[in-house]
Design a protein around this motif. Sequence first.
Motif, PDB file in Angstrom:
ATOM      1  N   ALA A   9      -4.449   2.514  -9.602  1.00 24.70           N
ATOM      2  CA  ALA A   9      -3.060   2.285  -9.184  1.00 24.70           C
ATOM      3  C   ALA A   9      -2.350   3.627  -9.070  1.00 24.70           C
ATOM      4  CB  ALA A   9      -2.346   1.393 -10.195  1.00 24.70           C
ATOM      5  N   ILE A  10      -1.911   3.955  -7.860  1.00 24.47           N
ATOM      6  CA  ILE A  10      -1.248   5.233  -7.583  1.00 24.47           C
ATOM      7  C   ILE A  10       0.138   4.964  -7.015  1.00 24.47           C
ATOM      8  CG2 ILE A  10      -1.352   7.415  -6.290  1.00 24.47           C
ATOM      9  CD1 ILE A  10      -3.582   7.062  -8.376  1.00 24.47           C
ATOM     10  N   SER A  11       1.144   5.638  -7.542  1.00 24.90           N
ATOM     11  CA  SER A  11       2.503   5.517  -7.007  1.00 24.90           C
ATOM     12  C   SER A  11       2.925   6.826  -6.363  1.00 24.90           C
ATOM     13  CB  SER A  11       3.490   5.152  -8.119  1.00 24.90           C
ATOM     14  OG  SER A  11       3.235   3.856  -8.610  1.00 24.90           O
ATOM     15  N   LEU A  12       3.550   6.719  -5.192  1.00 26.81           N
ATOM     16  CA  LEU A  12       4.090   7.865  -4.468  1.00 26.81           C
ATOM     17  C   LEU A  12       5.604   7.683  -4.406  1.00 26.81           C
ATOM     18  CD1 LEU A  12       1.569   7.883  -1.451  1.00 26.81           C
ATOM     19  CD2 LEU A  12       1.315   9.023  -3.669  1.00 26.81           C
ATOM     20  N   VAL A  13       6.363   8.652  -4.897  1.00 22.54           N
ATOM     21  CA  VAL A  13       7.811   8.501  -5.037  1.00 22.54           C
ATOM     22  C   VAL A  13       8.521   9.619  -4.284  1.00 22.54           C
ATOM     23  CG1 VAL A  13       9.698   8.194  -6.687  1.00 22.54           C
ATOM     24  CG2 VAL A  13       7.355   7.613  -7.353  1.00 22.54           C
ATOM     25  N   CYS A  14       9.509   9.219  -3.451  1.00 19.88           N
ATOM     26  CA  CYS A  14      10.187  10.207  -2.608  1.00 19.88           C
ATOM     27  C   CYS A  14      11.607   9.739  -2.316  1.00 19.88           C
ATOM     28  CB  CYS A  14       9.408  10.385  -1.299  1.00 19.88           C
ATOM     29  SG  CYS A  14       9.945  11.781  -0.288  1.00 19.88           S
ATOM     30  N   ASN A  15      12.455  10.649  -1.839  1.00 20.98           N
ATOM     31  CA  ASN A  15      13.817  10.236  -1.489  1.00 20.98           C
ATOM     32  C   ASN A  15      13.890   9.583  -0.118  1.00 20.98           C
ATOM     33  OD1 ASN A  15      13.578  12.427   0.213  1.00 20.98           O
ATOM     34  ND2 ASN A  15      15.270  13.590  -0.666  1.00 20.98           N
ATOM     35  N   THR A  16      12.797   9.617   0.662  1.00 19.50           N
ATOM     36  CA  THR A  16      12.723   8.855   1.918  1.00 19.50           C
ATOM     37  C   THR A  16      11.312   8.327   2.106  1.00 19.50           C
ATOM     38  OG1 THR A  16      12.102  10.742   3.320  1.00 19.50           O
ATOM     39  CG2 THR A  16      14.460  10.318   3.076  1.00 19.50           C
ATOM     40  N   ALA A  17      11.201   7.067   2.497  1.00 22.17           N
ATOM     41  CA  ALA A  17       9.889   6.494   2.829  1.00 22.17           C
ATOM     42  C   ALA A  17       9.332   7.170   4.073  1.00 22.17           C
ATOM     43  CB  ALA A  17      10.027   4.992   3.043  1.00 22.17           C
ATOM     44  N   TRP A  18      10.229   7.567   4.975  1.00 14.40           N
ATOM     45  CA  TRP A  18       9.819   8.239   6.212  1.00 14.40           C
ATOM     46  C   TRP A  18       8.956   9.458   5.915  1.00 14.40           C
ATOM     47  CZ3 TRP A  18      10.797  13.236   7.843  1.00 14.40           C
ATOM     48  CH2 TRP A  18      10.513  13.521   9.186  1.00 14.40           C
ATOM     49  N   ALA A  19       9.337  10.243   4.891  1.00 11.87           N
ATOM     50  CA  ALA A  19       8.570  11.448   4.553  1.00 11.87           C
ATOM     51  C   ALA A  19       7.194  11.089   4.006  1.00 11.87           C
ATOM     52  CB  ALA A  19       9.349  12.300   3.548  1.00 11.87           C
ATOM     53  N   LEU A  41       7.505   4.149  -3.676  1.00 13.49           N
ATOM     54  CA  LEU A  41       8.836   3.914  -4.230  1.00 13.49           C
ATOM     55  C   LEU A  41       9.803   4.859  -3.522  1.00 13.49           C
ATOM     56  CD1 LEU A  41       7.822   3.943  -8.014  1.00 13.49           C
ATOM     57  CD2 LEU A  41       7.962   1.980  -6.503  1.00 13.49           C
ATOM     58  N   ALA A  42      10.700   4.301  -2.711  1.00 10.19           N
ATOM     59  CA  ALA A  42      11.625   5.114  -1.911  1.00 10.19           C
ATOM     60  C   ALA A  42      12.711   4.195  -1.366  1.00 10.19           C
ATOM     61  CB  ALA A  42      10.880   5.791  -0.763  1.00 10.19           C
ATOM     62  N   PRO A  43      13.848   4.762  -0.955  1.00  8.64           N
ATOM     63  CA  PRO A  43      14.862   3.927  -0.300  1.00  8.64           C
ATOM     64  C   PRO A  43      14.286   3.277   0.959  1.00  8.64           C
ATOM     65  CG  PRO A  43      15.790   6.050  -0.918  1.00  8.64           C
ATOM     66  CD  PRO A  43      14.311   6.148  -1.144  1.00  8.64           C
ATOM     67  N   ARG A  44      14.605   1.997   1.161  1.00 10.37           N
ATOM     68  CA  ARG A  44      14.069   1.267   2.308  1.00 10.37           C
ATOM     69  C   ARG A  44      14.531   1.903   3.616  1.00 10.37           C
ATOM     70  NH1 ARG A  44      12.007  -3.658   3.229  1.00 10.37           N
ATOM     71  NH2 ARG A  44      12.339  -4.315   1.075  1.00 10.37           N
ATOM     72  N   ASP A  45      13.597   2.090   4.540  1.00  7.29           N
ATOM     73  CA  ASP A  45      13.949   2.531   5.891  1.00  7.29           C
ATOM     74  C   ASP A  45      12.969   1.910   6.882  1.00  7.29           C
ATOM     75  OD1 ASP A  45      11.603   4.084   5.939  1.00  7.29           O
ATOM     76  OD2 ASP A  45      12.635   5.953   5.489  1.00  7.29           O
ATOM     77  N   CYS A  58       5.523  -1.501  -0.876  1.00  6.70           N
ATOM     78  CA  CYS A  58       6.734  -0.686  -0.821  1.00  6.70           C
ATOM     79  C   CYS A  58       7.828  -1.303  -1.682  1.00  6.70           C
ATOM     80  CB  CYS A  58       7.239  -0.553   0.619  1.00  6.70           C
ATOM     81  SG  CYS A  58       6.098   0.337   1.692  1.00  6.70           S
ATOM     82  N   VAL A  59       8.481  -0.482  -2.482  1.00  5.18           N
ATOM     83  CA  VAL A  59       9.568  -0.926  -3.347  1.00  5.18           C
ATOM     84  C   VAL A  59      10.812  -0.101  -3.027  1.00  5.18           C
ATOM     85  CG1 VAL A  59      10.366  -1.176  -5.724  1.00  5.18           C
ATOM     86  CG2 VAL A  59       7.946  -1.575  -5.170  1.00  5.18           C
ATOM     87  N   ASP A  60      11.921  -0.799  -2.775  1.00  9.75           N
ATOM     88  CA  ASP A  60      13.186  -0.141  -2.454  1.00  9.75           C
ATOM     89  C   ASP A  60      13.746   0.525  -3.713  1.00  9.75           C
ATOM     90  OD1 ASP A  60      15.498   0.674  -1.228  1.00  9.75           O
ATOM     91  OD2 ASP A  60      16.365  -1.325  -1.026  1.00  9.75           O
ATOM     92  N   LEU A  61      13.885   1.846  -3.665  1.00  6.75           N
ATOM     93  CA  LEU A  61      14.328   2.607  -4.829  1.00  6.75           C
ATOM     94  C   LEU A  61      15.720   3.180  -4.585  1.00  6.75           C
ATOM     95  CD1 LEU A  61      13.505   4.018  -7.581  1.00  6.75           C
ATOM     96  CD2 LEU A  61      12.844   5.973  -6.149  1.00  6.75           C
TER      97      LEU A  61
END
Length: 380
Positions: A9-19, A41-45, A58-61
């Motif tokens: 289980a790997i999580s990738l966390v960023c301020n944009t899902a686009w990135a 984990l990132a804001p939904r876009d 994808c989880v809206d953060l």
Amino acid sequence: MKPDHKPLAISLVCNTAWAIYTYRHGLIKMLVSKGAEVTVLAPRDRTFPLLEQMGCRCVDLPVSSKSTNPRDDLHTMFSLYRLYRTIKPNLVFHYTIKPNIYGSVAAKLAGVPSVAVTTGLGYVFIQKSRAAQVAKQLYRFAFRFPREVWFLNRDDQAAFMNERLLAHPERARLLHGEGVDLDHFAYQSLPEKKSEFIFVLIGRLLWDKGVGEYVEAARRLRTKYPQARFQLLGPVGVANPSAISQADVDAWQREGLIEYLGEAHDVRPHIANADCVVLPSYREGVPRTLMEASAMGRPIIATDVPGCREVVADGVTGLLCEARSAESLAAKLAQMLDMSADARRAMGENGRHKVAAEFDEAAVVERYKDTLRTWTGASL
């Protein structure tokens, strides 16, 4: 991995899902192909459905990139803490400032190992503001906790060392850029055009990217070089303290200085259509757009700053100008316009060779594999 083992289980966390979608495509493909459960984990876009098609959850953060309100940031941190307790990832990769700071603390509290990837130092090392000083203090505290801290260029790593922001300097790693898919960004010869010459700046429309200098340089050159066209491609009005407004872009278009191309899922047609790709940024990690442009055989013009100078061999693959100087940028744009087609073509070819030798995404994915093996014991 053996089928009887619990999936990694790997999580990738960023301020944009686009990135995540744009810059970690190769990583995600590798992880999914190996049977890992990847959670973004990132804001939904608009890229959520694309990431889900690739096999990610994808989880809206909640991340407020512009806000300096501690309440917003604590909300982000405790949201991550709760998510890590639920997901129980084997390893988390954090990208960009707020996930790096608050995610590293949340991961420590949740008992989850993490890696911080500093994708560029941004306003923290560009500005001398109170907010920048606070951010450095937060980095100093939070970066006690990741198992590794990755830097994309030597300047950024040196900046953290010099400011004593790393409690464990031995955990620092140099990634040397996040790489580019050389097959996806295949070489294309420069277009044969006699009547026009197209410059394009690709990226989020931020003042820190040198967009203002680019527009001013266009204003200075348009009389002498009527054949030159200046294009902008990328999101406007983004959540960033340095964001450019739609009103600014509209005004530049009315003045006839630039053509705004909007956003694009696939930048390749715009790179292929250009004669030169420009990025007059104030500071970068290692700019993806310059790597992609060089991979496709385009000469590039960028500022002589950390990140950009990693990609541009001055006079060989492109030209370097002074940062924050429309005059210097205009001079380099004019130099590019005055060059022979053969000289520009040679620069583009040299750029392709440099990117293939130094920035192949396949090598970056191998680094991720090594890190995953080290901290999870997974045989990828």
